[in-house]
Scaffold this active site. Structure first.
Site, mmCIF file in Angstrom:
data_model
loop_
_atom_site.group_PDB
_atom_site.id
_atom_site.type_symbol
_atom_site.label_atom_id
_atom_site.label_comp_id
_atom_site.label_asym_id
_atom_site.label_seq_id
_atom_site.Cartn_x
_atom_site.Cartn_y
_atom_site.Cartn_z
ATOM 1 N N TRP A 179 0.865 -1.174 0.000
ATOM 2 C CA TRP A 179 0.000 0.000 0.000
ATOM 3 C C TRP A 179 0.912 1.237 0.000
ATOM 4 O O TRP A 179 1.890 1.293 0.744
ATOM 5 C CB TRP A 179 -0.888 0.008 1.255
ATOM 6 C CG TRP A 179 -1.691 1.268 1.336
ATOM 7 C CD1 TRP A 179 -2.899 1.502 0.745
ATOM 8 C CD2 TRP A 179 -1.327 2.469 2.006
ATOM 9 N NE1 TRP A 179 -3.290 2.789 0.999
ATOM 10 C CE2 TRP A 179 -2.352 3.406 1.768
ATOM 11 C CE3 TRP A 179 -0.220 2.867 2.768
ATOM 12 C CZ2 TRP A 179 -2.319 4.705 2.273
ATOM 13 C CZ3 TRP A 179 -0.184 4.156 3.273
ATOM 14 C CH2 TRP A 179 -1.227 5.057 3.030
ATOM 15 N N LYS A 456 -16.171 6.392 -8.756
ATOM 16 C CA LYS A 456 -14.922 5.816 -8.235
ATOM 17 C C LYS A 456 -15.320 4.602 -7.408
ATOM 18 O O LYS A 456 -15.934 4.736 -6.349
ATOM 19 C CB LYS A 456 -14.199 6.849 -7.381
ATOM 20 C CG LYS A 456 -12.949 6.340 -6.685
ATOM 21 C CD LYS A 456 -12.256 7.483 -5.945
ATOM 22 C CE LYS A 456 -11.093 6.990 -5.099
ATOM 23 N NZ LYS A 456 -10.472 8.089 -4.346
ATOM 24 N N ASP A 458 -14.401 1.733 -5.124
ATOM 25 C CA ASP A 458 -13.296 1.425 -4.213
ATOM 26 C C ASP A 458 -13.462 0.016 -3.634
ATOM 27 O O ASP A 458 -14.552 -0.584 -3.721
ATOM 28 C CB ASP A 458 -13.314 2.475 -3.088
ATOM 29 C CG ASP A 458 -11.952 2.685 -2.440
ATOM 30 O OD1 ASP A 458 -11.045 1.869 -2.660
ATOM 31 O OD2 ASP A 458 -11.821 3.670 -1.686
ATOM 32 N N MET A 459 -12.416 -0.499 -3.016
ATOM 33 C CA MET A 459 -12.455 -1.831 -2.402
ATOM 34 C C MET A 459 -11.303 -1.873 -1.406
ATOM 35 O O MET A 459 -10.152 -1.948 -1.801
ATOM 36 C CB MET A 459 -12.244 -2.868 -3.521
ATOM 37 C CG MET A 459 -12.731 -4.235 -3.210
ATOM 38 S SD MET A 459 -11.366 -5.321 -2.836
ATOM 39 C CE MET A 459 -12.174 -6.877 -2.804
ATOM 40 N N ASN A 460 -11.625 -1.787 -0.126
ATOM 41 C CA ASN A 460 -10.578 -1.503 0.845
ATOM 42 C C ASN A 460 -10.145 -2.618 1.788
ATOM 43 O O ASN A 460 -9.464 -2.341 2.774
ATOM 44 C CB ASN A 460 -10.970 -0.277 1.667
ATOM 45 C CG ASN A 460 -10.725 0.989 0.886
ATOM 46 O OD1 ASN A 460 -9.600 1.286 0.526
ATOM 47 N ND2 ASN A 460 -11.785 1.724 0.584
ATOM 48 N N CYS A 506 -10.504 1.515 -7.943
ATOM 49 C CA CYS A 506 -9.616 1.906 -6.856
ATOM 50 C C CYS A 506 -9.678 0.784 -5.838
ATOM 51 O O CYS A 506 -10.730 0.190 -5.626
ATOM 52 C CB CYS A 506 -10.124 3.210 -6.261
ATOM 53 S SG CYS A 506 -9.365 3.682 -4.704
ATOM 54 N N ASP A 528 -2.596 5.680 -3.138
ATOM 55 C CA ASP A 528 -2.967 6.665 -2.121
ATOM 56 C C ASP A 528 -1.771 7.533 -1.763
ATOM 57 O O ASP A 528 -1.910 8.541 -1.078
ATOM 58 C CB ASP A 528 -3.445 5.954 -0.847
ATOM 59 C CG ASP A 528 -4.889 5.501 -0.959
ATOM 60 O OD1 ASP A 528 -5.551 5.871 -1.940
ATOM 61 O OD2 ASP A 528 -5.343 4.772 -0.057
#
Ligand code: DGJ
Length: 705
Positions: A179, A456, A458-460, A506, A528
């Site tokens: 990351w 956007k 996202d997938m966190n 993202c 990021d």
């Protein structure tokens, strides 16, 4: 015609040569009926240059390896298998022989489908080869067909194995990272044994990317034989690069077999993801350009592939979860003044999403933050001349959410086991049709009721406790594929229903960057980490495989990662080498900086066709010297841009001649309206460059006169 098949005279064995502009790929059926690889590399002039497999190849070498195009597991050989199955009677050995083949000619792409079948059981494998003549690339995938009545369990089913010619040594390049530090180029001499590039966390991610390059020793950006490829899948995958003690070198790749199992009922077909690969004699730079051109022509959604990407503003680093009409409008007014074309509101606009501990999954607009819904903000943004975009994370849920309270069974979980959270969230079981329907419904509502032009997605977090207790019998381990296919299906349906929306992938930065999701999105959030010096390294690795038109990066204020300031020039130059965005707190910027930013955005709009649709040349790597440089050449060759970055000068070493590439040797070029030099001089003698200081940069425009 790019696919040539031997005339089949009685008794002769079929043999195919797949030709692209500069390469040949050849295989044939040996005398025992097995499909054997013969050659992949520079194009060979004559048919007789290939020794037919029957002439020399043995089905299994004395060392117990085969050269099969799609080795199945079961007999006395030890290759990484492409296929491993269990038949209903418990038998686990497969013998695949050639049955027939068919060629289909298309516009610039010819397809050869070769069918293999097991000798006893009702199992067929269709190997599909799509030959992209102009890009020196071949797409491969496999379709496994159960032509009987009883189920067959698939335990490993890869897309392809690529075999490279025997050489004394190979350099293996992979993209690894973390990351905030994605796409770090790792280059090692290929040791004997297996190197595995893999993901076992449910989704592609930072630590490795499904890309490889194998090059002859000493290959550079401009020279040397390079075989390279990328797998089109965003779930668990593995690429196994193997060099045997007998100098056989292969790259087997596809869906990971880890915890995987697929029940193939009678009459069903399982199709693998595409694994594309190519060859060039002109180094890593050409390998990248071939992939970039292919992505634009054949992978990205074609309705938008060639449309210039807008300049974006996103307030995430400024407001985080604390979004409301007032602070978004403050940012939007300044963004519009700078020439931004698309204003994006990030996380925090829905449910009780005041922080990352709650609200995820509750996709209704938070009425404290936006009492009249999103309408007024969208209208106001549009009145400023910008389109409006929004952030979502549809595959996730916070335990503290109405969605989870209503549907605790909608997340991956095992009974009697904890449900581990990551960033305080759980993964929705997108393998389930009802979860897919939920996502499609709320996204459809959002897009149908609001004038939104950009999403956007996202997938966190990644998967843990990947259980699906009420899965159909024997199908619980299919989640590793069903989840990813579910995401693709949702995106496919939403794109069809809402044409004109731009989608960004993202995943906590550049976590979900691959050719699998690319047909459904326009761009990727690269990282990021917006520290522009760190980004030089991330950008270099990203462009090894992925086109600059897909790369989004913002100009931000000094970020907390390294906490160091950079000039506005340096930040803009870095962000301009792909799709340009801004994410700074503009309310704190002095007028002079706002004016400068406006000027940069205006320049970017002039040059973006060259950056987004031109050819990219990595002139100098930040890994190799304090001075790094990237060049873009427009599609018509009329304009070239050079971005140079110096991290720190050393006395006496800041003047250099930067040798450009890709120009017309006989043409004259004007550099930034100053000097004029021939293409030959720019490529052979170089572009004079004099940078000094720390973290300084320069962009030069080189125009044909
Ligand atoms: C992670 C993304 O990478 C960021 O850009 C931002 O969208 C946050 N998620 C929001 O939660």
């Amino acid at each position: 015609m790019s696919i040539i098949q031997t005339p089949q005279t009685p008794g002769s064995q079929p043999f195919w040569v797949l030709n692209t502009q500069n390469t040949s790929y050849a295989y044939g059926v040996n005398e025992l009926g097995y499909l054997e690889h013969v050659y992949w590399g520079a194009r060979l002039p004559a048919y007789s240059d290939y020794q037919g497999p029957g002439a020399y190849a043995r089905r299994i070498t004395p060392e117990r390896y085969s050269h099969e195009e799609y080795p199945a597991w079961g007999d006395y050989k030890f290759n990484e298998p492409c296929l491993k199955v269990r038949f209903a009677d418990g038998v686990r050995a497969v013998f695949l022989k050639w049955v027939d083949s068919a060629v289909e000619h298309g516009d610039g792409v010819d397809t050869l489908t070769v069918t293999l079948a097991d000798q006893h059981y009702p199992l067929q494998v269709k190997l599909v080869y799509r030959v992209f003549e102009a890009y020196d690339l071949i797409e491969r995938c496999a379709q496994v067909v159960n032509s009987g009545g009883e189920p067959i369990e698939l335990e490993q089913v890869l897309s392809a194995v690529w075999e490279v010619p025997r050489r004394d040594a190979y350099q293996l390049t992979t993209l690894n990272g973390k990351w905030g530090g994605e796409f770090q180029i790792q280059r090692v001499e290929l040791p004997m044994g297996k190197q595995v590039v893999e993901r076992r966390r449910g989704a592609s991610g930072f630590d490795s990317n499904p890309f490889f390059a194998l090059a002859e020793a000493g290959a550079t950006e401009t020279h040397g034989d390079v075989w390279f490829g990328a797998l089109a899948f965003s779930g668990n995958y593995k690429l196994v690069v193997e060099r045997t003690a007998f100098e056989q070198v292969t790259v087997s790749g596809g869906i990971h077999d880890f915890d995987f199992s697929w029940r193939l009922d009678g009459g069903e077909t399982f199709e693998t993801p595409v694994f594309v690969a190519g060859f060039t004699e002109a180094g890593y730079g050409e390998a990248s350009r071939l992939l970039h051109a292919y992505e634009l022509a054949a992978v990205l959604p074609q309705e938008t592939a060639h449309t210039p990407r807008p300049v974006v503003y996103n307030s995430w680093y400024v407001t985080e979860f604390d979004v409301n009409f007032e602070n978004q409008m403050k940012a939007a007014k300044l963004a519009a003044r700078l020439g931004v074309e698309l204003f994006v509101m990030d996380d925090g606009w829905f449910g009780q999403r005041h922080h990352d501990r709650a609200g995820l999954g509750d996709w209704t607009v938070n009425s404290d933050k936006f009492p009249e819904g999103l309408g007024p903000l969208i209208q106001a943004v549009k009145a400023l001349g910008m389109d409006f975009g929004i952030w979502v994370e549809p595959e996730m849920v916070n335990p503290d959410s109405d969605l989870y309270r209503a549907h605790p069974d909608w997340v991956y979980h095992f009974p009697n086991r904890p449900r581990s959270t990551g960033r305080n969230q759980l993964v929705l079981n997108v393998s389930r049709p009802d979860v897919q329907a939920f996502i499609i419904d709320f996204m459809d509502d959002l897009l149908a009721n609001n004038d939104i032009k950009f999403i956007k997605w996202d997938m966190n977090r990644h998967f843990s406790e990947p259980g699906w207790p009420d899965a159909p019998a024997g199908r619980d381990r299919e989640i590793w594929v069903r989840h990813t296919r579910g995401v693709y299906d949702i995106l496919r349906q939403l794109r069809a229903k809402h044409p004109g929306v731009i989608w960004e992938s993202c995943s906590g930065g550049g976590g979900r960057v691959d050719l699998g999701v690319m047909p459904f999105i326009e761009q990727f959030w690269m990282s990021d980490n917006t520290d522009p010096y760190d980004d030089l390294f991330i950008q270099e690795g990203f462009t090894l495989a992925y086109a600059p038109v897909t790369r989004m990066m913002w100009v931000t204020d000094a970020n907390w990662i390294n906490g160091r300031p950079f000039t506005l020039d340096y930040r803009f130059h870095l962000a301009m080498m792909g799709v340009l965005g801004m994410g700074a707190d503009l309310t704190k910027w002095p007028e002079a900086d706002l004016d400068k930013a406006a000027a940069y955005i205006a320049v970017y709009k002039e040059i973006r066709d060259t950056v987004q649709f031109g050819q990219l040349y990595r002139l100098r790597s930040p890994r190799e010297s304090a001075l790094s440089a990237t060049q873009f050449v427009s599609a018509d060759g009329g304009e070239s841009l050079v971005f140079a970055f110096l991290s720190a000068s050393v006395f006496g070493e800041f003047r250099t001649m930067l040798r450009l590439q890709g120009l017309d040797a006989d043409a004259s070029y004007q550099i930034d309206d100053h000097i004029t030099l021939s293409g030959q001089a720019l490529m052979k003698r170089g572009l004079p460059l004099a940078l000094k200081g720390s973290f300084v940069s320069q962009m030069l425009r080189v125009r044909r006169v």
